[in-house]
Write an enzyme that holds these catalytic residues in place. Structure first.
Site, PDB file in Angstrom:
ATOM      1  N   TYR A 189       0.833  -1.213   0.000  1.00 48.32           N
ATOM      2  CA  TYR A 189       0.000   0.000   0.000  1.00 48.32           C
ATOM      3  C   TYR A 189       0.863   1.257   0.000  1.00 48.32           C
ATOM      4  CZ  TYR A 189      -3.872  -3.036   1.155  1.00 48.32           C
ATOM      5  OH  TYR A 189      -4.804  -4.024   1.119  1.00 48.32           O
ATOM      6  N   LYS A 241       3.498 -15.425   3.806  1.00 48.97           N
ATOM      7  CA  LYS A 241       3.768 -16.213   2.598  1.00 48.97           C
ATOM      8  C   LYS A 241       5.284 -16.381   2.538  1.00 48.97           C
ATOM      9  CE  LYS A 241       2.409 -18.110  -1.318  1.00 48.97           C
ATOM     10  NZ  LYS A 241       1.682 -19.390  -1.336  1.00 48.97           N
ATOM     11  N   ASP A 300      -2.423 -18.707   1.785  1.00 52.16           N
ATOM     12  CA  ASP A 300      -3.348 -19.513   0.968  1.00 52.16           C
ATOM     13  C   ASP A 300      -4.038 -20.577   1.826  1.00 52.16           C
ATOM     14  OD1 ASP A 300      -0.706 -20.314   1.135  1.00 52.16           O
ATOM     15  OD2 ASP A 300      -0.575 -21.119  -0.892  1.00 52.16           O
ATOM     16  N   ASP A 319      -6.262  -7.424   4.753  1.00 51.64           N
ATOM     17  CA  ASP A 319      -7.360  -6.795   4.026  1.00 51.64           C
ATOM     18  C   ASP A 319      -8.268  -7.869   3.433  1.00 51.64           C
ATOM     19  OD1 ASP A 319      -8.911  -4.958   2.727  1.00 51.64           O
ATOM     20  OD2 ASP A 319      -7.327  -4.124   1.478  1.00 51.64           O
ATOM     21  N   ASP A 345     -12.153  -9.509   4.981  1.00 53.25           N
ATOM     22  CA  ASP A 345     -13.385  -9.463   4.172  1.00 53.25           C
ATOM     23  C   ASP A 345     -13.955 -10.876   4.046  1.00 53.25           C
ATOM     24  OD1 ASP A 345     -13.259  -6.741   3.775  1.00 53.25           O
ATOM     25  OD2 ASP A 345     -13.651  -6.871   1.624  1.00 53.25           O
TER      26      ASP A 345
END
Ligand code: NAD
Length: 364
Positions: free
Chosen positions: A142, A189, A221, A245, A249
């Protein structure tokens, strides 16, 4: 207690739901004799329209001088469909997070039993789920350098983290884990990304200071899959900005709707409280947005920024009572919801205020 609260409704449904978060705070102040004074400021698309800047200096100054901020959402279809727009609503949100040093985004996945049927997941899988996400907020892709070739053939977002950024949020998450079930899952990751290897290294280092907390590391994942397969497996989840993020959700489906989840962004100064949803222009202006995430954000403010646990619980209980009575906004209905109990934003907000009022405050 005396507090100055800044309200920034922002865009779209932010305008509709934030007034109910504020109304819940006003009701609590009235019942518990607190002195909350409110100021309002603009941000996002409305601020661009008014001043050309998504975060005007006046808003930032008011934010820095307040004790806590109740925020709605920013965003407008105009920018979503125009990736080349140079001035964008989300720049305001990213800037205020940086300026206020809001590095930890705390997102409780609070599952009300009454909404077990509202989720797209099976009730038997969901029942008993209680997760607390810690999403890092000031690093990652970001904020890394962004480049794009003039001919549009190439683009890049730099993903980067510093040790101190990982350490400070890890400490917050371990402290919370210590107060809960003493389990923490750090999501990364590390098999592919250098930033994730740094992340894991720092989390392992911090975990040595918390030998009473059982620490697990999971790849993003796998975590995305486990979250819908067996959400009860998780308690405190610690993750970087981008992964957090997306995961939160996904986790909103556990709670039934985006309209149910509140969040707190904290650093070392003023706290920032907001629903996890965006400006939802598909439903803006229709009086159908669910105001409960904003109301629950107000409860988080009381608990986290002001230490008013009792008052926060009154709001959470009022939301639970309203749902128990059967009232629903359209996003959380199911086939058994009676038509008379499907409410618009304003009526749902008013029902929660009644439920707050109905609970006799213990402290007068
Ligand atoms: N923190 C923020 O301000 C924030 C976060 C995410 C997206 N956005 C912005 O919001 C705009 C819309 O983005 P999006 O559609 O991807 O995400 P969104 O969260 O606004 O909406 C996603 C879906 O959930 C529904 N929804 C969201 N909140 C709801 C509520 N309270 N009650 C009922 N239904 C609700 C919407 O109708 C939509 O179908 C974009 O401009 C985006 O940039 C802002």
């Amino acid at each position: 207690m005396k507090k100055n609260i800044l309200v920034i409704p922002g865009d779209g449904i932010g305008q509709e739901v934030t007034k109910w978060g504020k109304a819940a705070l006003e009701k609590i102040a009235e019942l518990y004799s607190h002195q909350f004074s409110f100021d309002e400021a603009i941000m996002g698309h409305v601020a661009i329209e008014a001043t050309g800047d998504p975060l005007p200096d006046e808003t930032l100054n008011k934010a820095k001088n307040s004790d806590a901020i109740l925020f709605g959402a920013i965003g407008h279809a105009k920018y979503d469909n125009d990736p080349s727009a140079k001035v964008r609503p989300e720049q305001g949100l990213l800037k205020i997070r940086k300026e206020l040093g809001l590095y930890a985004n705390i997102r409780p996945i609070l599952l009300f039993d009454e909404l077990l049927e509202a989720s797209s997941l099976k009730p038997a899988i969901l029942k008993g789920t209680d997760i607390l996400f810690f999403r890092e907020l000031t690093g990652d892709v970001y904020f890394g350098e962004k480049t794009k070739a003039d001919d549009g053939s190439y683009a890049s977002d730099l993903m980067n983290y510093h040790r101190y950024e990982v350490e400070r949020i890890a400490v917050k998450a371990f402290e919370a884990a210590r107060m809960r079930s003493k389990r923490l899952c750090s999501v990364d990751k590390a098999n592919v990304l250098e930033t994730s290897r740094l992340w894991r290294d720092v989390v392992q280092e911090v975990s040595k200071r918390y030998p009473d907390v059982e620490t697990e590391h999971m790849f993003i994942d796998n975590a995305a899959m486990q979250l819908v397969k067996n959400p009860r497996k998780f308690d405190v989840v610690l993750t970087a900005n981008l992964f957090g993020d997306i995961l939160t959700d996904e986790a909103s489906q556990i709670a039934g709707s985006m309209g149910m989840l509140a969040s707190a962004s904290i650093g070392d100064g003023t706290g920032f409280f907001e629903p996890i949803h965006g400006s939802a222009h598909d439903i803006a202006g229709k009086n159908i947005a669910n105001p409960l995430a904003s109301i629950l954000s107000a409860a988080l403010m009381l608990e986290i920024s002001f230490g008013l646990k009792e008052e926060a619980k009154v709001i959470t209980n009022a939301v639970a009572d309203t749902l128990k009575t059967g009232y629903r906004t359209t996003d959380i209905t199911n086939t058994s919801t009676a038509q008379d109990y499907i409410l618009g934003t304003a009526d749902m907000g008013a029902k929660v205020l009644e439920a707050i009022e109905a609970q006799k405050p213990i402290v007068q």
